[in-house]
Design an enzyme around this catalytic site. Structure first.
Site, mmCIF file in Angstrom:
data_model
loop_
_atom_site.group_PDB
_atom_site.id
_atom_site.type_symbol
_atom_site.label_atom_id
_atom_site.label_comp_id
_atom_site.label_asym_id
_atom_site.label_seq_id
_atom_site.Cartn_x
_atom_site.Cartn_y
_atom_site.Cartn_z
ATOM 1 N N HIS A 155 -3.290 -5.041 1.136
ATOM 2 C CA HIS A 155 -2.791 -4.363 2.336
ATOM 3 C C HIS A 155 -2.788 -5.269 3.570
ATOM 4 O O HIS A 155 -3.198 -6.415 3.516
ATOM 5 C CB HIS A 155 -3.550 -3.052 2.562
ATOM 6 C CG HIS A 155 -4.783 -3.179 3.399
ATOM 7 N ND1 HIS A 155 -5.405 -2.083 3.932
ATOM 8 C CD2 HIS A 155 -5.510 -4.253 3.810
ATOM 9 C CE1 HIS A 155 -6.456 -2.483 4.628
ATOM 10 N NE2 HIS A 155 -6.543 -3.781 4.567
ATOM 11 N N CYS B 168 0.821 -1.213 0.000
ATOM 12 C CA CYS B 168 0.000 0.000 0.000
ATOM 13 C C CYS B 168 0.860 1.271 0.000
ATOM 14 O O CYS B 168 1.620 1.496 -0.933
ATOM 15 C CB CYS B 168 -0.942 -0.071 1.190
ATOM 16 S SG CYS B 168 -2.542 0.625 0.842
#
Ligand SMILES: [Zn+2]
Lengths: 420, 264
Positions: free
Chosen positions: B216, B119
């Site tokens: 993520h 991310c």
């Protein structure tokens, strides 16, 4: 006149909503009433001596305990259904009729507004930590919001000295009663909200180096910022074993139906709030001991020879607290990821499940596979079961502890016939 | 063999050090994993990647030393694997500035260390990214640039992994507003079959032993083969002994079925 009408409509709409089977009606009733009288909450709060309770975890329970303690003085209005925003507050006060006292659980985001509207004289601040929808950074912002909301108000704050974010929010205020209420979850307060420096805890490994595997430590360890003066205030109310020590040094054994140190801490906060209104711990404690369940939590239900107890854990800090509350007995963990839970199960890796080692652990729920992987990595053996019924059949007669996140809790609660 | 987390926890601070020299030299065999800037780059469950790597290494009898490197400490240059997590715009920009000034991560990459970033951490390994509406310089360890997309990408992410990596389907959860455009020196980690990833077509990137993804949080918990690939890169082993992956495989099958894909 307008207020009387609005209050009556609030009660009526809430009752209709309940009859229609649309929940308990707190929110819709309050909303309609506030359309008729925008200052309805202020008008309903007027004439009552009010206390508010806020924080990420424990506010429903602490509100219930505080209301029980103030019950020594007379009738208390309270939002006992957990409807903790202004519409819910409005309904709670409208339903209660004239009472000399009121205790309201307040969503963290609404603290300033509810202080404005109710003129509460005491605010209890329990803790701040990440929830499924708030990231760590937002938790620090919440502490700043609280600080701004509290500044310059002629109120008494009862605050948790063990939470650096709560301490930051309350520290500048002239009238704070500190409670050593504890903090198991450290991961949202390694960074000082005042200066950005590192917070050191006396009990953390390696003289304050962060622990790798998550979670927390001793609940009332000393702490201080390495970059500024922010440090743990010396609490006037403390918890020692099964007792609460009051500001005069008086020691009171706290015998609760509610489990765990966390609830003794909630009781200490309730006693501190009640003391502000003139209730002595000795008078309040028998009332606290009568509280056996809060919105379906904690109550033991007999099912096929097993005493089943249901605990709610909505966020990582709540899971650590639930491990403390649960007895050393077979434990069912239930995890879903529906809307109110957040769709993302990543938080499972923020929780250290190792306190469960040595207990028989069962898992269930929509996202049991995520939990299975997490527990494997955590070195916690487990058995996967399809649901509550299978869990009850799997464990021997005796206790079964259940820890569940929000919708999993509601599912199991429904299956246990809506215990209250 | 079950890894003993307690002893890993206790062992951790021994290696943690304010300077670049470990206080106590560790055995050569120990695999060193550095979690970079958890105070800035950490959202939900980012610690999970460290825990999964250490767990899978321990299953193979590899000793692990783990360290959290706060942003006010120097990045050690002698770790084998560096992990970077997700974060908000402000902390992301700050992390990129501090990492650039520190230089430790770039040195480690130059000598062939393994990096796994998710991310915001993935974006800042590129040449540039956007934070709070401003274009920010990245570390340039991956040949890519990121900007803002028309909408936030939130939900399940899945895709076939680049054939050269020899991995099964990638599965994860994404939650980001960025769009990432790959340069000629990186290859995409996967071709998107569910979700958005870099741009709706491809997802993640890798270059040498530096790998980033929009999957993520604890991305490796759903992708054990990717975790093992990172361990192979870091140890120089061609392969690792197989382990019992019953539960990760069940999780993968469930999550891929949720986006109408079959696990393989
Ligand atoms: Zn400070």
């Amino acid at each position: 006149m307008r207020t009387t009408l609005a209050a009556a409509v609030t009660r009526g709409v809430a009752a209709l909503s309940r009859i229609a089977g649309r929940g308990d009606g707190s929110v819709i009733g309050g909303r309609v009433g506030m359309m008729i009288d925008p200052a309805l909450l202020t008008h309903l709060a007027g004439g009552r001596r009010m206390a508010l309770v806020s924080g990420t975890n424990g506010k429903t329970t602490t509100t219930r305990l505080t209301a029980a303690a103030l019950g020594v003085l007379g009738p208390v209005a309270t939002n006992s259904y957990g409807a903790n925003m202004p519409a819910g507050h409005t309904t709670a006060l409208a339903r209660a009729g004239d009472t000399p006292y009121g205790v309201l659980e307040v969503d963290e985001h609404y603290l300033g507004r509810v202080l404005d509207e109710t003129g509460a004289e005491v605010v209890a601040l329990l803790n701040l930590s990440r929830d499924q929808l708030d990231r760590a950074k937002e938790v620090a912002m919440m502490a700043q919001l609280w600080r701004d909301a509290l500044q310059g108000r002629a109120i008494t704050i009862v605050a948790n000295a063990d939470d650096p974010l709560v301490t930051f929010a309350a520290a500048g205020h002239p009238r704070v009663t500190w409670v050593g209420a504890g903090q198991r979850w450290y991961d949202d307060s390694w960074v000082c909200p005042e200066c950005g420096g590192a917070i050191k805890r006396a009990d953390a490994d390696g003289a304050g180096e962060p622990q790798i595997a998550g979670g927390g430590g001793a609940p009332d360890a000393d702490w201080r910022c390495t970059g500024c003066d922010l440090c743990r205030p010396s609490p006037q109310w403390t918890i020692t074993g099964d007792s609460v020590v009051d500001p005069t040094g008086g020691r009171h054994q706290v015998l609760l139906e509610l489990p765990g140190r966390v609830n003794r801490a909630n009781a200490a906060t309730a006693l501190a709030v009640a003391a502000h209104f003139g209730v002595s711990p000795a008078d309040a404690l028998p009332r606290l001991a009568e509280v056996a369940s809060v919105a379906g939590r904690y109550a033991r239900v007999q099912r096929d020879g097993r005493a089943v107890r249901l605990l709610l854990a909505k966020n990582p800090a709540g899971w650590l607290e639930a491990f403390d509350m649960a007895d050393d007995a077979p434990t069912l963990l239930a995890v879903n990821a529906r809307g109110p839970d957040g769709l993302d199960t990543s938080w499972l890796f923020d929780v250290d499940f190792s306190p469960l080692r040595g207990r028989r652990v069962l898992i269930t729920g929509d996202r049991a596979h995520d939990l299975a992987v997490r527990l494997s990595v955590n070195g916690v053996p487990f058995e996967h079961v399809p649901g509550l019924r299978a869990a009850v059949a799997t464990v021997p007669p005796g206790q079964l502890e259940i820890i569940a996140n929000y919708t999993a809790f509601q599912d199991i609660r429904t299956e246990l016939n809506r215990v209250t | 063999m079950s890894p003993d987390w307690t002893s890993l926890n206790r062992a951790t601070p021994d290696w943690t050090s304010l300077d670049r020299v470990p206080r106590r030299p560790s055995p050569d065999s120990a695999l060193r994993i550095a979690w970079v800037y958890p105070d800035l780059l950490s959202t939900y469950g980012d610690r999970g990647n460290l825990l999964v790597l250490a767990y899978r290494a321990a299953l193979r009898g590899l000793a692990v030393e783990a360290v959290e490197v706060r942003s006010d400490h120097a990045v050690p240059i002698d770790a084998d694997i560096y992990l970077l997590g997700g974060g908000e715009d402000g902390p992301q920009a700050l992390a990129a500035r501090r990492l650039a000034a520190d230089g430790g991560l770039a040195s480690a990459v130059n000598r062939g260390a393994t990096v796994f970033a998710v991310c915001a951490g993935y974006q800042l390994l590129g040449r540039s990214f956007f934070a709070k509406g401003q274009k920010c310089g990245g570390l340039g360890l991956l040949d890519l640039e990121s900007d803002r997309g028309p909408s936030r990408a939130v939900g399940e992410l899945a895709g076939e992994v680049h054939a050269a990596l020899g991995l099964p389907t990638l599965t994860g959860f994404e939650n980001h507003g960025g769009r990432t455009h790959l340069g000629p020196d990186v290859r995409p980690l996967a071709t998107v079959s569910a979700g958005v990833g870099n741009d709706g077509l491809c997802e993640g990137a890798w270059q040498g032993s530096v790998l980033g993804t929009y999957s993520h949080g604890p991305a490796l918990s759903r992708n054990p083969a990717l975790a093992d690939l990172l361990l192979c890169w870091a140890t120089g082993r061609p392969a690792l002994d197989p382990v019992d992956d019953t539960w990760p495989e069940q999780l993968r099958a469930e999550r891929l079925a949720a986006v109408h894909l079959a696990a393989h």
